[in-house]
Design a protein around this motif. Structure first.
Motif, PDB file in Angstrom:
ATOM      1  N   ALA A 149       0.833  -1.213   0.000  1.00 29.82           N
ATOM      2  CA  ALA A 149       0.000   0.000   0.000  1.00 29.82           C
ATOM      3  C   ALA A 149       0.864   1.258   0.000  1.00 29.82           C
ATOM      4  O   ALA A 149       0.535   2.245  -0.661  1.00 29.82           O
ATOM      5  CB  ALA A 149      -0.937  -0.001   1.196  1.00 29.82           C
ATOM      6  N   LYS A 150       1.963   1.245   0.740  1.00 31.97           N
ATOM      7  CA  LYS A 150       2.857   2.407   0.783  1.00 31.97           C
ATOM      8  C   LYS A 150       3.396   2.690  -0.615  1.00 31.97           C
ATOM      9  O   LYS A 150       3.409   3.837  -1.071  1.00 31.97           O
ATOM     10  CB  LYS A 150       3.994   2.145   1.774  1.00 31.97           C
ATOM     11  CG  LYS A 150       4.802   3.337   2.134  1.00 31.97           C
ATOM     12  CD  LYS A 150       3.996   4.238   3.020  1.00 31.97           C
ATOM     13  CE  LYS A 150       4.893   5.211   3.741  1.00 31.97           C
ATOM     14  NZ  LYS A 150       4.120   6.173   4.525  1.00 31.97           N
ATOM     15  N   ASP A 151       3.819   1.645  -1.299  1.00 30.10           N
ATOM     16  CA  ASP A 151       4.337   1.796  -2.661  1.00 30.10           C
ATOM     17  C   ASP A 151       3.251   2.313  -3.607  1.00 30.10           C
ATOM     18  O   ASP A 151       3.482   3.256  -4.371  1.00 30.10           O
ATOM     19  CB  ASP A 151       4.883   0.454  -3.161  1.00 30.10           C
ATOM     20  CG  ASP A 151       5.430   0.549  -4.574  1.00 30.10           C
ATOM     21  OD1 ASP A 151       6.303   1.398  -4.825  1.00 30.10           O
ATOM     22  OD2 ASP A 151       4.957  -0.230  -5.434  1.00 30.10           O
ATOM     23  N   ALA A 152       2.067   1.721  -3.550  1.00 34.49           N
ATOM     24  CA  ALA A 152       0.971   2.140  -4.438  1.00 34.49           C
ATOM     25  C   ALA A 152       0.533   3.573  -4.140  1.00 34.49           C
ATOM     26  O   ALA A 152       0.257   4.349  -5.060  1.00 34.49           O
ATOM     27  CB  ALA A 152      -0.214   1.185  -4.292  1.00 34.49           C
ATOM     28  N   ALA A 200      -4.089   0.506   6.123  1.00 39.56           N
ATOM     29  CA  ALA A 200      -4.505   1.733   6.807  1.00 39.56           C
ATOM     30  C   ALA A 200      -3.289   2.454   7.400  1.00 39.56           C
ATOM     31  O   ALA A 200      -3.165   3.675   7.292  1.00 39.56           O
ATOM     32  CB  ALA A 200      -5.515   1.412   7.901  1.00 39.56           C
ATOM     33  N   GLU A 201      -2.389   1.696   8.005  1.00 40.82           N
ATOM     34  CA  GLU A 201      -1.186   2.299   8.583  1.00 40.82           C
ATOM     35  C   GLU A 201      -0.335   2.961   7.495  1.00 40.82           C
ATOM     36  O   GLU A 201       0.153   4.079   7.671  1.00 40.82           O
ATOM     37  CB  GLU A 201      -0.375   1.233   9.316  1.00 40.82           C
ATOM     38  CG  GLU A 201       0.847   1.777  10.018  1.00 40.82           C
ATOM     39  CD  GLU A 201       1.645   0.702  10.739  1.00 40.82           C
ATOM     40  OE1 GLU A 201       2.839   0.940  10.965  1.00 40.82           O
ATOM     41  OE2 GLU A 201       1.090  -0.361  11.075  1.00 40.82           O
ATOM     42  N   ALA A 202      -0.186   2.282   6.362  1.00 41.15           N
ATOM     43  CA  ALA A 202       0.612   2.836   5.263  1.00 41.15           C
ATOM     44  C   ALA A 202       0.007   4.123   4.713  1.00 41.15           C
ATOM     45  O   ALA A 202       0.726   5.033   4.305  1.00 41.15           O
ATOM     46  CB  ALA A 202       0.753   1.804   4.147  1.00 41.15           C
ATOM     47  N   GLN A 247     -12.264   4.466   8.865  1.00 43.22           N
ATOM     48  CA  GLN A 247     -12.633   5.376   7.780  1.00 43.22           C
ATOM     49  C   GLN A 247     -12.988   4.628   6.503  1.00 43.22           C
ATOM     50  O   GLN A 247     -13.481   5.229   5.550  1.00 43.22           O
ATOM     51  CB  GLN A 247     -11.490   6.352   7.481  1.00 43.22           C
ATOM     52  CG  GLN A 247     -11.262   7.371   8.579  1.00 43.22           C
ATOM     53  CD  GLN A 247     -10.064   8.239   8.264  1.00 43.22           C
ATOM     54  OE1 GLN A 247      -8.994   8.049   8.811  1.00 43.22           O
ATOM     55  NE2 GLN A 247     -10.257   9.182   7.360  1.00 43.22           N
ATOM     56  N   PHE A 248     -12.722   3.325   6.449  1.00 39.70           N
ATOM     57  CA  PHE A 248     -13.049   2.530   5.269  1.00 39.70           C
ATOM     58  C   PHE A 248     -14.562   2.330   5.223  1.00 39.70           C
ATOM     59  O   PHE A 248     -15.115   1.446   5.879  1.00 39.70           O
ATOM     60  CB  PHE A 248     -12.325   1.188   5.274  1.00 39.70           C
ATOM     61  CG  PHE A 248     -10.831   1.282   5.120  1.00 39.70           C
ATOM     62  CD1 PHE A 248     -10.250   2.283   4.362  1.00 39.70           C
ATOM     63  CD2 PHE A 248     -10.005   0.354   5.728  1.00 39.70           C
ATOM     64  CE1 PHE A 248      -8.870   2.347   4.207  1.00 39.70           C
ATOM     65  CE2 PHE A 248      -8.635   0.408   5.576  1.00 39.70           C
ATOM     66  CZ  PHE A 248      -8.059   1.409   4.820  1.00 39.70           C
ATOM     67  N   ASP A 249     -15.232   3.174   4.456  1.00 41.67           N
ATOM     68  CA  ASP A 249     -16.681   3.116   4.348  1.00 41.67           C
ATOM     69  C   ASP A 249     -17.100   3.817   3.065  1.00 41.67           C
ATOM     70  O   ASP A 249     -16.699   4.965   2.860  1.00 41.67           O
ATOM     71  CB  ASP A 249     -17.329   3.788   5.567  1.00 41.67           C
ATOM     72  CG  ASP A 249     -18.838   3.645   5.575  1.00 41.67           C
ATOM     73  OD1 ASP A 249     -19.308   2.525   5.296  1.00 41.67           O
ATOM     74  OD2 ASP A 249     -19.518   4.634   5.853  1.00 41.67           O
ATOM     75  N   PRO A 250     -17.828   3.181   2.197  1.00 40.99           N
ATOM     76  CA  PRO A 250     -18.354   1.820   2.263  1.00 40.99           C
ATOM     77  C   PRO A 250     -17.285   0.792   1.910  1.00 40.99           C
ATOM     78  O   PRO A 250     -16.285   1.110   1.278  1.00 40.99           O
ATOM     79  CB  PRO A 250     -19.458   1.828   1.207  1.00 40.99           C
ATOM     80  CG  PRO A 250     -18.972   2.804   0.186  1.00 40.99           C
ATOM     81  CD  PRO A 250     -18.249   3.868   0.975  1.00 40.99           C
ATOM     82  N   VAL A 251     -17.537  -0.444   2.310  1.00 43.28           N
ATOM     83  CA  VAL A 251     -16.675  -1.567   1.957  1.00 43.28           C
ATOM     84  C   VAL A 251     -17.485  -2.506   1.082  1.00 43.28           C
ATOM     85  O   VAL A 251     -18.529  -2.995   1.495  1.00 43.28           O
ATOM     86  CB  VAL A 251     -16.157  -2.310   3.209  1.00 43.28           C
ATOM     87  CG1 VAL A 251     -15.320  -3.516   2.807  1.00 43.28           C
ATOM     88  CG2 VAL A 251     -15.370  -1.377   4.105  1.00 43.28           C
TER      89      VAL A 251
END
Length: 124
Positions: free
Chosen positions: A43-46, A90-92, A99-103
């Protein structure tokens, strides 16, 4: 909000909550740490490539499971098996996973070794 796409390996079956019941915590600890680290690094890379920055708003999350075979799996168990990976993502991104909404969860069947494609942000 920019779209960030992360492709992760299919979750280890031992991370499925139905499989891990009754196991000592140390039986899955290493797998959980590995899943968290994979989520974080990818995720950090993306996010860096997409020049993504958090806004403080809710973040749409679309998860597509490419199933390694045609065996049926419950969506809720698939999501639970991804918890450590999603925590790493989420950490990355520098956000709280609430905060992930909607899933939105999707499945595709019979695509080889399996993978999980996570689309973060973009249009809900």
């Amino acid at each position: 909000m920019k779209l960030v796409v992360v492709t992760l390996p299919f979750p280890n079956p031992k991370l499925n909550p139905n499989r891990s019941k009754g196991l000592h915590w140390s039986a899955t600890s290493g797998l959980r740490k590995k899943a968290h680290l994979e989520g974080y690094v990818l995720a950090k890379d993306a996010a860096n490539r997409a020049k993504w920055t958090p806004t403080g708003d809710d973040i749409a999350l679309r998860i597509t499971f490419e199933m390694p075979d045609r065996r049926p799996r419950d969506r809720d168990n698939l999501l639970a098996a991804m918890k450590c990976s999603l925590d790493g993502i989420a950490e990355a991104l520098g956000v709280d996973d609430n905060q992930f909404d909607p899933v939105v969860l999707r499945r595709r069947f019979g695509r080889g070794v399996g993978a999980v494609h996570v689309e973060i942000g973009g249009d809900a």
